[in-house]
Write a protein that holds these residues in place. Sequence first.
Motif, PDB file in Angstrom:
ATOM      1  N   GLY A  73       0.833  -1.195   0.000  1.00  0.00           N
ATOM      2  CA  GLY A  73       0.000   0.000   0.000  1.00  0.00           C
ATOM      3  C   GLY A  73       0.874   1.253   0.000  1.00  0.00           C
ATOM      4  N   ASN A 132      -1.427   1.202  -4.296  1.00  0.00           N
ATOM      5  CA  ASN A 132      -0.671  -0.040  -4.132  1.00  0.00           C
ATOM      6  C   ASN A 132       0.332  -0.107  -5.273  1.00  0.00           C
ATOM      7  OD1 ASN A 132      -3.621  -0.528  -3.103  1.00  0.00           O
ATOM      8  ND2 ASN A 132      -2.301  -1.938  -1.958  1.00  0.00           N
ATOM      9  N   TYR A 315      -5.408 -10.188   2.200  1.00  0.00           N
ATOM     10  CA  TYR A 315      -4.153  -9.623   2.694  1.00  0.00           C
ATOM     11  C   TYR A 315      -3.897  -9.990   4.151  1.00  0.00           C
ATOM     12  CZ  TYR A 315      -6.899  -5.453   4.264  1.00  0.00           C
ATOM     13  OH  TYR A 315      -7.796  -4.577   4.825  1.00  0.00           O
ATOM     14  N   GLU A 316      -2.675  -9.753   4.540  1.00  0.00           N
ATOM     15  CA  GLU A 316      -2.246 -10.094   5.897  1.00  0.00           C
ATOM     16  C   GLU A 316      -2.381 -11.574   6.167  1.00  0.00           C
ATOM     17  OE1 GLU A 316      -0.916  -7.051   7.155  1.00  0.00           O
ATOM     18  OE2 GLU A 316       0.218  -8.846   7.583  1.00  0.00           O
ATOM     19  N   GLY A 317      -2.262 -12.338   5.109  1.00  0.00           N
ATOM     20  CA  GLY A 317      -2.391 -13.789   5.266  1.00  0.00           C
ATOM     21  C   GLY A 317      -3.686 -14.250   4.658  1.00  0.00           C
ATOM     22  N   THR A 320      -7.429 -19.057   3.978  1.00  0.00           N
ATOM     23  CA  THR A 320      -7.254 -20.515   4.050  1.00  0.00           C
ATOM     24  C   THR A 320      -5.884 -20.857   4.630  1.00  0.00           C
ATOM     25  OG1 THR A 320      -8.644 -20.791   2.093  1.00  0.00           O
ATOM     26  CG2 THR A 320      -7.225 -22.646   2.691  1.00  0.00           C
ATOM     27  N   VAL A 321      -4.884 -20.111   4.192  1.00  0.00           N
ATOM     28  CA  VAL A 321      -3.515 -20.360   4.666  1.00  0.00           C
ATOM     29  C   VAL A 321      -3.436 -20.124   6.174  1.00  0.00           C
ATOM     30  CG1 VAL A 321      -1.148 -19.471   4.550  1.00  0.00           C
ATOM     31  CG2 VAL A 321      -2.450 -19.831   2.455  1.00  0.00           C
ATOM     32  N   LEU A 324      -5.015 -22.889   8.093  1.00  0.00           N
ATOM     33  CA  LEU A 324      -4.113 -24.048   8.134  1.00  0.00           C
ATOM     34  C   LEU A 324      -3.004 -23.829   9.159  1.00  0.00           C
ATOM     35  CD1 LEU A 324      -3.923 -24.858   4.332  1.00  0.00           C
ATOM     36  CD2 LEU A 324      -4.961 -26.272   6.112  1.00  0.00           C
TER      37      LEU A 324
HETATM   38  C1  LIG Z   1      -5.606  -4.658  -1.051  1.00  0.00           C
HETATM   39  C2  LIG Z   1      -4.314  -5.360  -0.795  1.00  0.00           C
HETATM   40  C3  LIG Z   1      -3.331  -4.731  -0.051  1.00  0.00           C
HETATM   41  C4  LIG Z   1      -2.118  -5.365   0.181  1.00  0.00           C
HETATM   42  N1  LIG Z   1      -1.130  -4.691   0.856  1.00  0.00           N
HETATM   43  C5  LIG Z   1       0.071  -5.284   1.021  1.00  0.00           C
HETATM   44  C6  LIG Z   1       1.135  -4.574   1.671  1.00  0.00           C
HETATM   45  O1  LIG Z   1       0.960  -3.435   2.097  1.00  0.00           O
HETATM   46  N2  LIG Z   1       2.335  -5.187   1.781  1.00  0.00           N
HETATM   47  C7  LIG Z   1       2.561  -6.451   1.313  1.00  0.00           C
HETATM   48  O2  LIG Z   1       3.675  -6.954   1.454  1.00  0.00           O
HETATM   49  N3  LIG Z   1       1.559  -7.160   0.703  1.00  0.00           N
HETATM   50  C8  LIG Z   1       0.339  -6.600   0.541  1.00  0.00           C
HETATM   51  N4  LIG Z   1      -0.670  -7.288  -0.076  1.00  0.00           N
HETATM   52  C9  LIG Z   1      -0.402  -8.631  -0.601  1.00  0.00           C
HETATM   53  C10 LIG Z   1      -1.073  -9.696   0.277  1.00  0.00           C
HETATM   54  O3  LIG Z   1      -0.405  -9.804   1.500  1.00  0.00           O
HETATM   55  C11 LIG Z   1      -1.027 -11.032  -0.480  1.00  0.00           C
HETATM   56  O4  LIG Z   1      -1.848 -10.906  -1.620  1.00  0.00           O
HETATM   57  C12 LIG Z   1      -1.527 -12.145   0.431  1.00  0.00           C
HETATM   58  O5  LIG Z   1      -0.557 -12.441   1.409  1.00  0.00           O
HETATM   59  C13 LIG Z   1      -1.886 -13.414  -0.347  1.00  0.00           C
HETATM   60  O6  LIG Z   1      -0.768 -13.909  -1.036  1.00  0.00           O
HETATM   61  P1  LIG Z   1      -0.894 -14.194  -2.612  1.00  0.00           P
HETATM   62  O7  LIG Z   1      -1.492 -13.009  -3.235  1.00  0.00           O
HETATM   63  O8  LIG Z   1       0.405 -14.707  -3.060  1.00  0.00           O
HETATM   64  O9  LIG Z   1      -1.985 -15.349  -2.714  1.00  0.00           O
HETATM   65  P2  LIG Z   1      -1.675 -16.904  -2.923  1.00  0.00           P
HETATM   66  O10 LIG Z   1      -0.966 -17.471  -1.750  1.00  0.00           O
HETATM   67  O11 LIG Z   1      -1.109 -17.115  -4.270  1.00  0.00           O
HETATM   68  O12 LIG Z   1      -3.187 -17.454  -2.835  1.00  0.00           O
HETATM   69  C14 LIG Z   1      -3.876 -17.954  -3.958  1.00  0.00           C
HETATM   70  C15 LIG Z   1      -4.601 -19.214  -3.535  1.00  0.00           C
HETATM   71  O13 LIG Z   1      -3.617 -20.207  -3.200  1.00  0.00           O
HETATM   72  C16 LIG Z   1      -3.977 -20.838  -1.983  1.00  0.00           C
HETATM   73  N5  LIG Z   1      -2.794 -21.301  -1.252  1.00  0.00           N
HETATM   74  C17 LIG Z   1      -1.601 -20.668  -1.172  1.00  0.00           C
HETATM   75  N6  LIG Z   1      -0.758 -21.348  -0.371  1.00  0.00           N
HETATM   76  C18 LIG Z   1      -1.449 -22.448   0.072  1.00  0.00           C
HETATM   77  C19 LIG Z   1      -1.148 -23.537   0.934  1.00  0.00           C
HETATM   78  N7  LIG Z   1       0.049 -23.653   1.521  1.00  0.00           N
HETATM   79  N8  LIG Z   1      -2.122 -24.455   1.167  1.00  0.00           N
HETATM   80  C20 LIG Z   1      -3.332 -24.318   0.609  1.00  0.00           C
HETATM   81  N9  LIG Z   1      -3.682 -23.322  -0.226  1.00  0.00           N
HETATM   82  C21 LIG Z   1      -2.754 -22.401  -0.489  1.00  0.00           C
HETATM   83  C22 LIG Z   1      -4.690 -19.749  -1.198  1.00  0.00           C
HETATM   84  O14 LIG Z   1      -5.544 -20.329  -0.207  1.00  0.00           O
HETATM   85  C23 LIG Z   1      -5.477 -19.025  -2.292  1.00  0.00           C
HETATM   86  O15 LIG Z   1      -6.720 -19.694  -2.476  1.00  0.00           O
HETATM   87  C24 LIG Z   1      -1.901  -6.675  -0.317  1.00  0.00           C
HETATM   88  C25 LIG Z   1      -2.904  -7.321  -1.043  1.00  0.00           C
HETATM   89  C26 LIG Z   1      -4.110  -6.677  -1.283  1.00  0.00           C
HETATM   90  C27 LIG Z   1      -5.175  -7.391  -2.067  1.00  0.00           C
END
Ligand SMILES: Cc1cc2nc3c(=O)[nH]c(=O)nc-3n(C[C@H](O)[C@H](O)[C@H](O)COP(=O)(O)OP(=O)(O)OC[C@H]3O[C@@H](n4cnc5c(N)ncnc54)[C@H](O)[C@@H]3O)c2cc1C
Length: 556
Positions: A73, A132, A315-317, A320-321, A324
């Motif tokens: 952000g 962002n 965000y912030e985790g 589902t993860v 788990l």
């Molecule tokens: C509005 C917004 C603001 C944000 N701000 C910030 C910020 O300020 N700083 C920052 O660093 N990040 C930021 N983020 C990023 C955010 O932290 C990540 O998008 C979030 O951690 C999810 O990771 P990903 O996008 O890689 O999703 P993924 O992990 O790729 O998730 C996609 C799918 O894969 C599944 N999955 C992933 N791993 C597993 C597992 N081990 N077991 C089962 N299923 C799994 C998930 O459940 C989900 O259904 C922001 C995101 C948004 C949308």
Amino acid sequence: MFIPTLERQCTSEQREKFLPLCYDYRIIGTYAQTELGHGTFLRGLETTAHYDPNTQEFILNSPTISSIKWWPGALGKTSTHAVVLAQLYTLGKCHGIHPFVVQLRSLDDHKPLRGITVGDIGPKMGFGPNDNGYLKLHKHRIPRTNMLMKYSQVSPDGTYTKPPRSTLTYGTMTFVRVLIVHGSAIALAKASTIAIRYSAVRRQSELRPGEPEPQILSYPTQQHKLFPLLATAYAFHFVQLAMMKIYTDVNDQINNSNFSRIQELHALSSGLKAFTSWVTNAGLEVCRMSCGGHGYSQASGFPRLYADFTPSCTYEGENTVLMLQSARYLVKCVRDARSGKTLPGTVSYLSEDVSAVHSGGSSGRDLSNLDFLISLYKQRASNQVHFASDKVDRGISAGMDLVGALNSASVHLVSAAKAHSHYFIAKTFVESLKLLKASSELQNVLHQLASVYVFEGIAQSSGDFIEDYILSGSEAKTIRQLAVDLLPLIRVNAVSLVDAFSFRDEVLQSVLGRYDGNVYENLFKWAQNSPLNKTDVHPSYHKYLGPLLKRNQSKL
Ligand SMILES: Cc1cc2nc3c(=O)[nH]c(=O)nc-3n(C[C@H](O)[C@H](O)[C@H](O)COP(=O)(O)OP(=O)(O)OC[C@H]3O[C@@H](n4cnc5c(N)ncnc54)[C@H](O)[C@@H]3O)c2cc1C
Ligand SMILES: CC/C=C\C/C=C\C/C=C\C/C=C\C/C=C\C/C=C\CCCCC(=O)SCCNC(=O)CCNC(=O)[C@H](O)C(C)(C)COP(=O)(O)OP(=O)(O)OC[C@H]1O[C@@H](n2cnc3c(N)ncnc32)[C@H](O)[C@@H]1OP(=O)(O)O
């Protein structure tokens, strides 16, 4: 997240250097962890920070396209600095993810510094005003002292000292997950306020010929949509208070190098962040749809409320993860309990014998007694956790390793973590009311809310309770009816219960939820301000519609 990270991960010298700049708004920072290729799997982050002992600097790089920081952000156009999470390399060895303060832009002309490419990631579903952004680092050098060294250090000669716990780097995420529980409570309270106030104003349909159109809040179906959500907003309010108390206590212990409860805090904050944001996310849509067509207007406030809240599930985790993560800890607790270890407070029930006594038909049990029903939530959670844990054990007995067994049981693990979180929430709500100093009238009203929360929670998950013989089918039916029977009683105080949230109109940003209830006049006024109404005949008429109509009229 920038400031909380500095507050938690800086040495005292670094605090003195960086924090005054933040508090005085002389610098503005973001938390740059997520990359194009990784958000969840932190150990997979690719940004590197190589230590150069000759210059006592770290050289930061985005070595691949997937390593570009993506999402943080305010990264795109606003931030002058960032905490960048990168793989630390020193003396030829990688030591994993560590936090570094990186200046991104000049404090003179705000232009990106050499080796820094930043920009906005483009339009999103919501958070329109938030830039962002992305960050690509190219051999960008920062002083050694810009690595946040409270827990781990790199000395001038490059010697690395590891932290007492590698996961201490993740502390800010835990803090924000706790805030998101609060955010869920606030968002659901706002949505309930809008929907219930509007439902008191809106009259629709003629129940009997000649009778006045009733307030839609008088329909049992409307009450059944909204009052359990209202009760949930109150439940989440008390839960976020309890969660923040636990967080503060454990964080104080961590600051005194007592890490004994760090796992319990991680598991609870992960489960509650996921549970409350999922429930709130769905509840916002129920509230919007309960307002009919006007709920779909931007004037209602729902579109923005939903678009800005829904990323809380990601965000912030990702939820589902996080479930788990919570479940992984619960499985460990079952093992500990079975080996006779004492379990910490929020999971101690896992060592109790809560085996269900089949209730049969007419059990004679007091199904309206909240303490009794909370014991059923406990049974359900314990059964689900033990069931999932046994599934993991069976996987291992079948030859899987722990990771494989956890993965194979993951659907059940998520259910177990949800049941654990639900039990914590229901128990906390009921117990918080017992401690509340309030008039008997107020206690009675809040007891009604706690009852409808507990009853409806069972009704909506009755399969869990029936499958494990915690409740018979007829008992589940009775509890479902108890929830419905409460609705007209809650109706009496519903508007007062949302007024009690005390959202100013300027904060609620909803014509439907206005405190004065003057909806129609203000909807019409709001529409006048629509950009399309600047002229009676829109300019596009002269370019498209006019010629089309005239061409076709000439054919008549
Ligand atoms: C509005 C917004 C603001 C944000 N701000 C910030 C910020 O300020 N700083 C920052 O660093 N990040 C930021 N983020 C990023 C955010 O932290 C990540 O998008 C979030 O951690 C999810 O990771 P990903 O996008 O890689 O999703 P993924 O992990 O790729 O998730 C996609 C799918 O894969 C599944 N999955 C992933 N791993 C597993 C597992 N081990 N077991 C089962 N299923 C799994 C998930 O459940 C989900 O259904 C922001 C995101 C948004 C949308
Ligand atoms: C400041 C405001 C002040 C007041 C506000 C007032 C009121 C608030 C009201 C409203 C606010 C509204 C909203 C809320 C506020 C803010 C929200 C707004 C914006 C938020 C922007 C979001 C920013 C981001 O998204 S930042 C990036 C977030 N990214 C993540 O969360 C990554 C998620 N992924 C993970 O965490 C990893 O999957 C993992 C680290 C959990 C797992 O990694 P890994 O694969 O390495 O494996 P495991 O083997 O599973 O884990 C290893 C061991 O580590 C333990 N662990 C993991 N994490 C933690 C942790 N956090 N703490 C402790 N321990 C942890 C894990 O348990 C394993 O341990 P074990 O013993 O080996 O089992």
